[in-house]
Design an enzyme around this catalytic site. Sequence first.
Site, PDB file in Angstrom:
ATOM      1  CE  LYS A  82      -3.705   2.168   2.733  1.00 15.29           C
ATOM      2  NZ  LYS A  82      -4.580   2.013   3.925  1.00 15.29           N
ATOM      3  CB  SER A 165      -7.735   4.042   2.968  1.00 10.79           C
ATOM      4  OG  SER A 165      -6.915   3.386   3.942  1.00 10.79           O
ATOM      5  CB  SER A 189      -8.387   1.152   5.958  1.00  7.28           C
ATOM      6  OG  SER A 189      -9.120   2.348   6.050  1.00  7.28           O
TER       7      SER A 189
END
Length: 499
Positions: A82, A165, A189
Amino acid sequence: MTLSTTPLHDLSLAALVSALRQRDISATETAQYFLARAHRHTDLGAYVALNETATLAQAAAADARLAAGSAGTLEGVPLAHKDIFVTRDFPTTAGSRMLLGYQSPFDATVVTQLAAAGAVTLGKLNCDEFAMGSANENSAVAPIGFDAPAPVRNPWNRDHVPGGSSGGSAVAVAARLVPAATGTDTGGSIRQPASFCGITGIKPTYGRASRYGMVAFASSLDQAGPMARSAEDCALLLSAMCGPDLDRDSTSLDMPAEDFSRSLNDSLDGLRIGIPQEFFGDGLAPDVRAAVDAALSEYEKLGAKLVPISLPRTELSIPVYYIIAPAEASSNLSRFDGVKFGHRAHNFTDLEDMYKKTRAEGFGPEVKRRIMTGAYVLSHGYYDAYYLQAQKIRRMIADDFQRAFQDCDLIAGPVAPSVARQLGENASDPLSDYLADIYTLPASLAGLPGMSVPAGFGDGGMPVGLQLIGNYFQEARLLNAAHRLQQATDFHLQKPQGI
């Protein structure tokens, strides 16, 4: 599964580790294969950065270690991170214009630990700006193959969001662009995008994984975790990711690394699974409830006992989270002022004007919204009324869990009230996304481990995840429960059409 009968991208992480160790395929060939898939599926918007030279150099080093018999637990396996973890060989943006062009001089601890286990980094994955969002529609960075910022698309239906996210991580795993990926979970998330994309993801106990090198959103909530197709694969990753980092992360727990795969196959006979009545109210969509209920029935067949429990302050988790998290964000993001690194406005008259214009240009709407909310609740005259009260209720939420765990061993329920919504559906109503976090926020506020496990499909054939929540340091028990469910079902093996 063998390489002769199964495409490389359909192999589990565990099977890929075995194939690499047996020299059925090289790390270089594996990296080249997944790089090609990343380029072939750019329409999903998952990747924001690739560096094939660095990736293939890491793969060649892994091949040398495999040949020498000194392989790590993840030797030669390709992973992607990420874009909230800083990396030396890849740019780090945190999904924000504020960090466009930033290249970190060091790797995040999680990246370092996975590399030490032999993992090869494929690239960086899209995310909501500074990890603020529940849909991955807030990124200000153009994905690979795009000329402008674009939302990540759910591979099960490209008109729907993947969740956020960590949406880029979830999509890359679900679309078989990478065997596994890292994510971060502040209020859900990891769990929510894992649910929306039909994969497995786990947030460990707060402090289990180092936050060093994670671009901070809310420091008392942010936690790194793995996202993969199965609990077995998540256990392999989590074992490499966790461990003390006391010199660099003041919130790191002084607990040694652990083998989370050790009890995957333990019997579930007598396991008490708590079912919170607050998670099954009117706000839960019927299709999601049906899938969750079916998964819970599977647990009863496996010998577990369902126990009704109550988490009475569940509804308060939303206002509490959206006071505490923005407050911490407003403090953490004050470092982005255009002085030392990141974006700087080109035209300004003095230092104050530079600050204002830099932040106005660099931060997106959702980030500005949360910074302003956080500054307000921390301001003179409002700190006691809002922030201090929120912290008190946070303690009460944690106490509710401890009372519940006197009657059960783990807690189960839905991850989200509905399946993934359509892109742009809440563009004019951001509060709708906030309210959809109601089932994931309580565990985050309490610092408890939680995970999402594929539990079936809802309306439109969209995935539904089952949330499992454990007591502190009970990651192995969660993974055991998830693995046994996946041995009894095949939802984690199913994939989107055209992948």
